[in-house]
Design an enzyme around this catalytic site. Structure first.
Site, PDB file in Angstrom:
ATOM      1  N   SER A   1      -4.333   8.927  -3.165  1.00  0.00           N
ATOM      2  CA  SER A   1      -4.550   8.248  -4.273  1.00  0.00           C
ATOM      3  C   SER A   1      -4.703   8.228  -5.714  1.00  0.00           C
ATOM      4  O   SER A   1      -3.924   8.767  -5.611  1.00  0.00           O
ATOM      5  CB  SER A   1      -5.194   6.324  -3.453  1.00  0.00           C
TER       6      SER A   1
ATOM      7  N   HIS B   1      -1.381   3.088   4.028  1.00  0.00           N
ATOM      8  CA  HIS B   1      -1.990   3.811   2.189  1.00  0.00           C
ATOM      9  C   HIS B   1      -3.070   4.446   2.531  1.00  0.00           C
ATOM     10  O   HIS B   1      -3.424   5.225   2.629  1.00  0.00           O
ATOM     11  CB  HIS B   1      -2.257   3.459   1.394  1.00  0.00           C
TER      12      HIS B   1
ATOM     13  N   ASP C   1       2.604   4.471   4.716  1.00  0.00           N
ATOM     14  CA  ASP C   1       2.268   4.843   3.368  1.00  0.00           C
ATOM     15  C   ASP C   1       3.513   4.188   2.759  1.00  0.00           C
ATOM     16  O   ASP C   1       3.972   4.483   2.115  1.00  0.00           O
ATOM     17  CB  ASP C   1       1.671   5.655   3.196  1.00  0.00           C
TER      18      ASP C   1
END
Length: 371
Positions: A153, A347, A314
């Site tokens: 991320s 995610h 995701d």
């Protein structure tokens, strides 16, 4: 390969480093970075791996701070003896980003001029600035070249920035669930979170006191963000349309998922600072290496080998954004390996136990450099 074990009790540390000129021209003096290390640095200092954290993460990536601590560091599943980042082989460094609120220079730091916390007067920081502070930390160990930088991320953005800011100082780069820049939708989610904080009666232009912080606004921001970390499948599996525990008279929500989000928001405000949330999300939104030929040009200075990992469920950082990175790296003739993992976790997949992910990371790190 050793058996999987915890790194055990680890000591949080703080480094007071030199001045750092930020992207916006401000000078951070001194630059303070909170960090932890796991494993042993080799005599030649050639086995160091830097771990970069996501938005709400910190330096505590593995192990425990005390015998009584219930939860280990946020990536304990992957850092330790016999794990993907095997501390029998590697010296692993994890640091808190500047602009954060877990020990590194940020809005909660004391302004040497006023003697009070900076609050919203702290200078804006970028992903590039975060990486520059990490470079100072790495150099303080006498490490000239990292074996690897890895992160998911926002951590993936930092890893990507490392590859172009310091191409001579990096051998491998691992990017998980990330993007070369935020889309309008990703910016929109962050903007709603920031506006929730700004609308809190306790905001006070970011100069709030410890006993009157914008808790409600920060909790709402976290609730919004947390929705994007899960997948529709995971939410249906975990909550469905079930009511919360207890009854509707003693609950703030009609549904279990609402009760869960309220809990996530309320627990978050006890461990995070509202100003830092604004600073870090702005750094995320302003990070942009472009698309297409612009991205290819931006990545051209990189010299390291890359592993890019995406996750099928995701929808916050979809696989298409990871493939953009891969396509541009290939266009600029870089060595890159790409894996899309099939998951139902959304995610957050990169944070969760996954044998396939562990095998992919371990295999990449153990692969001879010239392959």
């Amino acid at each position: 390969m050793g058996s999987k074990q915890s790194v055990g009790i680890v000591e949080p540390k703080t480094a007071v480093l030199g001045d750092l000129r930020l992207d916006n021209g401000s000078v951070l003096s001194p630059t303070v970075v909170a960090y932890e290390t796991y494993g042993t640095l080799s005599p030649n200092k050639d086995n160091a791996i830097l771990i970069c954290h996501a938005l709400s993460g910190d330096a505590h990536a593995a192990g425990f701070h005390s015998d009584g601590e219930k939860r280990p560091g946020w990536w304990d599943e992957y850092i330790g003896p016999g794990k993907a980042f095997d501390t029998n082989q590697y010296f692993v460094i994890s640091s808190n980003v500047i602009g954060g609120c877990k020990g590194s220079s940020g809005p909660m730091s004391i302004n040497p001029v006023s003697g009070k916390p900076y609050g919203s007067s702290f200078p804006f920081v970028s992903i590039k600035d975060m990486v520059a502070a990490q470079k100072l930390l790495v150099e303080s160990f006498g490490i000239q070249r990292l074996l690897c930088v890895a992160g998911g991320s926002m951590g993936g953005m930092q890893a990507l920035q490392w590859s172009i800011s310091y191409p001579d100082a990096l051998e491998n780069c691992i990017i998980l669930a990330s993007s070369p820049e935020h889309s309008a939708m990703q910016i929109a989610f962050n903007e709603v979170g920031r506006q929730a904080i700004l609308s809190d009666p306790n905001w006070n232009n970011g100069l709030y006191e410890d006993n009157a912080t914008p808790r409600k606004g920060l909790a709402l921001a976290r609730m919004m963000g947390h929705i994007t970390y899960l997948s529709d499948h995971k939410m249906r599996e975990k909550f469905g349309r079930n009511p919360p525990r207890g009854n509707l008279l003693n609950s703030d929500s009609d549904f279990a998922v609402g009760s869960y989000l309220i809990y996530q928001g309320e627990s978050f405000v006890d461990r995070f600072d509202a100003n830092s949330y604004i600073y870090v999300t702005k750094a995320l939104d302003h990070f942009s290496l472009g698309k297409g030929q612009e991205l290819t040009k931006a990545l051209s200075p990189a010299q390291c080998r890359f592993l890019v990992v995406s996750y099928s469920s995701d929808w916050l950082y979809p696989p298409s954004q990871s493939r953009e990175i891969v396509k541009s790296l290939e266009a600029s003739d870089k060595r890159v390996f790409y894996v899309e993992l099939t998951t139902n976790e959304g995610h957050d997949s990169f944070l969760l136990p996954n044998q396939r992910q562990e095998d992919v990371i371990r295999g990449f790190l153990n692969m001879p450099v010239n392959e």
